[in-house]
Design a protein around this motif. Sequence first.
Motif, PDB file in Angstrom:
ATOM      1  N   GLU A  63       1.080  -1.130   0.000  1.00 22.77           N
ATOM      2  CA  GLU A  63      -0.034  -0.235  -0.018  1.00 22.77           C
ATOM      3  C   GLU A  63       0.808   1.144   0.021  1.00 22.77           C
ATOM      4  N   ALA A  64       1.906   1.324   1.137  1.00 20.67           N
ATOM      5  CA  ALA A  64       2.718   2.518   0.814  1.00 20.67           C
ATOM      6  C   ALA A  64       3.546   2.717  -0.374  1.00 20.67           C
ATOM      7  N   ASP A  65       4.090   1.556  -1.092  1.00 25.29           N
ATOM      8  CA  ASP A  65       4.660   1.601  -2.156  1.00 25.29           C
ATOM      9  C   ASP A  65       3.854   2.021  -3.384  1.00 25.29           C
ATOM     10  N   LEU A  66       2.868   1.815  -3.367  1.00 28.01           N
ATOM     11  CA  LEU A  66       1.682   2.326  -4.595  1.00 28.01           C
ATOM     12  C   LEU A  66       1.266   3.880  -4.215  1.00 28.01           C
ATOM     13  N   LYS A  67       1.114   4.012  -3.254  1.00 29.23           N
ATOM     14  CA  LYS A  67       0.743   5.285  -2.911  1.00 29.23           C
ATOM     15  C   LYS A  67       2.106   6.412  -3.220  1.00 29.23           C
ATOM     16  N   LEU A  68       3.186   5.973  -2.842  1.00 32.59           N
ATOM     17  CA  LEU A  68       4.284   6.796  -3.300  1.00 32.59           C
ATOM     18  C   LEU A  68       4.193   6.893  -4.818  1.00 32.59           C
ATOM     19  N   VAL A  69       4.311   5.681  -5.454  1.00 28.69           N
ATOM     20  CA  VAL A  69       4.370   5.972  -6.884  1.00 28.69           C
ATOM     21  C   VAL A  69       3.106   6.666  -7.697  1.00 28.69           C
ATOM     22  N   LEU A  70       1.781   6.472  -7.280  1.00 26.67           N
ATOM     23  CA  LEU A  70       0.642   7.195  -7.863  1.00 26.67           C
ATOM     24  C   LEU A  70       0.909   8.659  -7.457  1.00 26.67           C
ATOM     25  N   ARG A  71       1.337   8.946  -6.070  1.00 26.19           N
ATOM     26  CA  ARG A  71       1.595  10.396  -5.904  1.00 26.19           C
ATOM     27  C   ARG A  71       2.445  10.945  -6.987  1.00 26.19           C
ATOM     28  N   ALA A  72       3.551  10.375  -7.238  1.00 22.57           N
ATOM     29  CA  ALA A  72       4.690  10.760  -8.152  1.00 22.57           C
ATOM     30  C   ALA A  72       3.963  10.962  -9.582  1.00 22.57           C
ATOM     31  N   THR A  73       2.968   9.996  -9.996  1.00 24.96           N
ATOM     32  CA  THR A  73       2.499  10.120 -10.995  1.00 24.96           C
ATOM     33  C   THR A  73       1.626  11.366 -11.250  1.00 24.96           C
ATOM     34  N   VAL A  74       0.785  11.561  -9.945  1.00 24.59           N
ATOM     35  CA  VAL A  74      -0.022  12.662 -10.267  1.00 24.59           C
ATOM     36  C   VAL A  74       1.008  14.008 -10.549  1.00 24.59           C
ATOM     37  N   ASP A  75       1.887  14.066  -9.725  1.00 27.24           N
ATOM     38  CA  ASP A  75       2.897  15.380  -9.822  1.00 27.24           C
ATOM     39  C   ASP A  75       3.434  15.367 -11.487  1.00 27.24           C
ATOM     40  N   GLU A  76       3.598  14.212 -11.949  1.00 21.66           N
ATOM     41  CA  GLU A  76       4.020  14.147 -13.270  1.00 21.66           C
ATOM     42  C   GLU A  76       2.959  14.655 -14.152  1.00 21.66           C
ATOM     43  N   MET A  77       1.680  14.098 -14.137  1.00 22.18           N
ATOM     44  CA  MET A  77       0.550  14.408 -15.015  1.00 22.18           C
ATOM     45  C   MET A  77       0.211  15.971 -14.752  1.00 22.18           C
ATOM     46  N   ASN A  78       0.576  16.513 -13.520  1.00 23.04           N
ATOM     47  CA  ASN A  78       0.044  17.763 -13.260  1.00 23.04           C
ATOM     48  C   ASN A  78       1.357  18.903 -13.915  1.00 23.04           C
ATOM     49  N   SER A  79       2.183  18.362 -14.506  1.00 24.34           N
ATOM     50  CA  SER A  79       3.501  19.230 -14.951  1.00 24.34           C
ATOM     51  C   SER A  79       3.313  19.574 -16.151  1.00 24.34           C
ATOM     52  N   PRO A  80       3.301  20.801 -16.429  1.00 20.12           N
ATOM     53  CA  PRO A  80       3.149  21.509 -17.937  1.00 20.12           C
ATOM     54  C   PRO A  80       4.152  20.593 -19.036  1.00 20.12           C
ATOM     55  N   VAL A  81       5.174  20.381 -18.674  1.00 16.60           N
ATOM     56  CA  VAL A  81       5.999  19.418 -19.404  1.00 16.60           C
ATOM     57  C   VAL A  81       5.453  18.112 -19.893  1.00 16.60           C
ATOM     58  N   TYR A  82       4.716  17.632 -19.025  1.00 18.78           N
ATOM     59  CA  TYR A  82       4.064  16.322 -19.442  1.00 18.78           C
ATOM     60  C   TYR A  82       2.783  16.630 -19.966  1.00 18.78           C
ATOM     61  N   ASP A  83       2.011  17.323 -19.469  1.00 24.51           N
ATOM     62  CA  ASP A  83       0.546  17.401 -19.912  1.00 24.51           C
ATOM     63  C   ASP A  83       0.329  17.748 -21.323  1.00 24.51           C
ATOM     64  N   ALA A  84       0.977  18.781 -22.061  1.00 30.64           N
ATOM     65  CA  ALA A  84       0.618  19.168 -23.347  1.00 30.64           C
ATOM     66  C   ALA A  84       1.070  18.049 -24.232  1.00 30.64           C
ATOM     67  N   PRO A  85       2.293  17.493 -24.446  1.00 30.05           N
ATOM     68  CA  PRO A  85       2.535  16.682 -25.193  1.00 30.05           C
ATOM     69  C   PRO A  85       1.956  15.284 -25.237  1.00 30.05           C
ATOM     70  N   ALA A  86       1.587  15.089 -23.738  1.00 29.75           N
ATOM     71  CA  ALA A  86       1.000  13.565 -23.510  1.00 29.75           C
ATOM     72  C   ALA A  86      -0.591  13.829 -24.123  1.00 29.75           C
ATOM     73  N   ARG A  87      -1.072  14.735 -23.821  1.00 24.46           N
ATOM     74  CA  ARG A  87      -2.493  15.063 -24.475  1.00 24.46           C
ATOM     75  C   ARG A  87      -2.500  14.851 -26.035  1.00 24.46           C
ATOM     76  N   ALA A  88      -1.584  15.716 -26.450  1.00 28.45           N
ATOM     77  CA  ALA A  88      -1.260  15.749 -28.053  1.00 28.45           C
ATOM     78  C   ALA A  88      -1.022  14.302 -28.707  1.00 28.45           C
ATOM     79  N   LEU A  89      -0.132  13.580 -28.150  1.00 31.42           N
ATOM     80  CA  LEU A  89      -0.100  12.127 -28.591  1.00 31.42           C
ATOM     81  C   LEU A  89      -0.984  11.327 -28.367  1.00 31.42           C
ATOM     82  N   THR A  90      -1.800  11.473 -27.170  1.00 34.49           N
ATOM     83  CA  THR A  90      -3.082  10.721 -26.667  1.00 34.49           C
ATOM     84  C   THR A  90      -3.988  10.828 -27.993  1.00 34.49           C
ATOM     85  N   ALA A  91      -4.477  12.239 -28.185  1.00 31.05           N
ATOM     86  CA  ALA A  91      -5.291  12.347 -29.434  1.00 31.05           C
ATOM     87  C   ALA A  91      -5.013  11.818 -30.659  1.00 31.05           C
TER      88      ALA A  91
END
Length: 201
Positions: A88-116
């Motif tokens: 549980e602790a390990d998964l929370k650590l990783v998902l929190r880091a994933t949230v930070d990445e998804m909220n980052s402008p460096v990630y968000d715009a290109p990831a959305r473009a590639l997904t679309a």
Amino acid sequence: MTDTRAPDSSRRSERSRRAIYDAALALVGEVGFARTTIEAIAARAGVGKQTIYRWWPSKAAVLLEAFLDVAAQAADGEAEIPDTGDLEADLKLVLRATVDEMNSPVYDAPARALTAEGVVSPELGAQFVEKLLEPQLQLYVRRLRAAQEAGEVRAGIDPRIALELFTGPLAHRWLLRTLPLTHEYADAIVEYALHGIAARR
């Protein structure tokens, strides 16, 4: 003495490649994927557009490779999900880091473009999954299998399906912007997935 050595073409090519990565990511963030062009990428990177076409067949291919480079730098040598013995602790650590990445402008715009773009271009979509998503998902598979071996997860659980209980909700909220992505949300996903939502009798 005069230095008569020939210029290092490999170093020059690497500088150009990185400039193209930076230009593609910046432009997508500024004007969106539809308005980003090979010509604009070349101008921003300070290279000829023929240089880009020599290395990539399309702007989507440029963006995918640039984004893979960002992902590799973000991983920074972290090859596996931590295994502290507390799933549980390990998964929370990783998902929190994933949230930070998804909220980052460096990630968000290109990831959305590639997904679309991956929705309308099956070839690009398949490359996005093969080169980026599936390797990341396999980290969850290995961690969940280790948890099975330790008795933390039922033996009959398929880790490849189970991991989507953790990653799927994050992707859904990020893609559709239904509600904010927060650490508290990431923690709740882990708790709900591991412990269930049915009333305990």
